[in-house]
Design an enzyme around this catalytic site. Sequence first.
Site, PDB file in Angstrom:
ATOM      1  N   LYS A 162      46.706  32.042  33.458  1.00 28.69           N
ATOM      2  CA  LYS A 162      45.896  33.244  33.579  1.00 28.69           C
ATOM      3  C   LYS A 162      44.663  33.107  32.685  1.00 28.69           C
ATOM      4  O   LYS A 162      44.774  32.786  31.491  1.00 28.69           O
ATOM      5  CB  LYS A 162      46.703  34.474  33.153  1.00 28.69           C
ATOM      6  CG  LYS A 162      47.890  34.786  34.046  1.00 28.69           C
ATOM      7  CD  LYS A 162      47.459  35.309  35.396  1.00 28.69           C
ATOM      8  CE  LYS A 162      48.643  35.847  36.189  1.00 28.69           C
ATOM      9  NZ  LYS A 162      48.221  36.425  37.487  1.00 28.69           N
ATOM     10  N   LYS A 260      51.395  38.691  48.956  1.00 29.77           N
ATOM     11  CA  LYS A 260      52.421  39.351  48.151  1.00 29.77           C
ATOM     12  C   LYS A 260      53.012  40.492  48.974  1.00 29.77           C
ATOM     13  O   LYS A 260      52.281  41.373  49.442  1.00 29.77           O
ATOM     14  CB  LYS A 260      51.832  39.874  46.848  1.00 29.77           C
ATOM     15  CG  LYS A 260      51.300  38.779  45.933  1.00 29.77           C
ATOM     16  CD  LYS A 260      50.680  39.352  44.673  1.00 29.77           C
ATOM     17  CE  LYS A 260      50.171  38.247  43.762  1.00 29.77           C
ATOM     18  NZ  LYS A 260      49.489  38.792  42.556  1.00 29.77           N
TER      19      LYS A 260
END
Length: 347
Positions: A162, A260
Amino acid sequence: MTAATSPTVTWETLDLHTAQPFGIARWTHSVYPRTIVTLTHGGLTGRGEAAPNAFYGETRGTVEAVLPILADAVQDPWDWDGLHGRLSARMPYDHPSVKCALEMAAVEWCAARAGVSVWQLLGLSPASLPESSYTVSIADLDDMRRQAREAAARGHGVLKVKLGTDRDEAIIAALREEAPHVRLRVDANAAWTRTQARRMLGVLEAADVEFVEQPLAAGDLDGHAALRAVAGVPIVADESLHHVSDVLALARAFDGVNLKLAKLGGPLQALRALRLARAHGMSVMMGCMIESSLGIAAAAHLAGACDWADLDGALLLADDPFSGLDWQAGHLARPTGSGWGVERRTP
């Protein structure tokens, strides 16, 4: 089905805790409320998980407020088109994780009725799943080094880091030093400006990064298209993808999409998005939120049809309420058994 024989839908909300704080560019959390939905009919059950994300307008409170409004949309578990139509009519664009939980529950009930796994019910290939990435979340540099080092030592061959900080270049250099042989992916979570993204492209290419996920703001398709034109690494959409219908517009700006279930409204909607992306020449990753093994299992049933997988959400938990997934480092075996292939742990 008559009203007297309609399915019963119940739910409970659990607080899932990560083993350590999980940070991205927008926030850092350790507690994630997740609502488990159970559909009961004719002695069989189906289960789903709502994993709300505030970025998409959902919270624990919205899930608990909306479920009583949407629960009776499941009238016949086999009527998937009817379920989607009723959910869309009541809440056209909002509350995708609630819709996901209800769709998951209906699909698993049908698989239980048929006595097969969901991937078999959907007619999907029994191909092995792509190796999943393991996420290195934003923290201080020493802690990110530790995360990478420990994940590589456990055998994870793919790391997703990230980014979206003022020290992104240093993070990439540190992780490459700690884990020189892993495949490395980057997720900026829409945090970079166009100038930052241009500068980071050279850093990513030099570090042999496999792809970069959502470098710019969700609505900046022109910026992503311009970045894609000069990038030496693929550009993958996540925050820019809210609905199945978005895929067509994204095809001009991105090389791939991250699907997702909790964001798209369920496994059937993710399957529609997957096929649409393929039709437009895009690569596909099956992703996840921080979810229990129930939500991860649902994504895993579709992941064999994808190029990449990012299904580590349950691996990050200290208290997964479900068991049954077979992990060997980053390799997740296709779930077996009837339905989703996971069971509730005994308290």
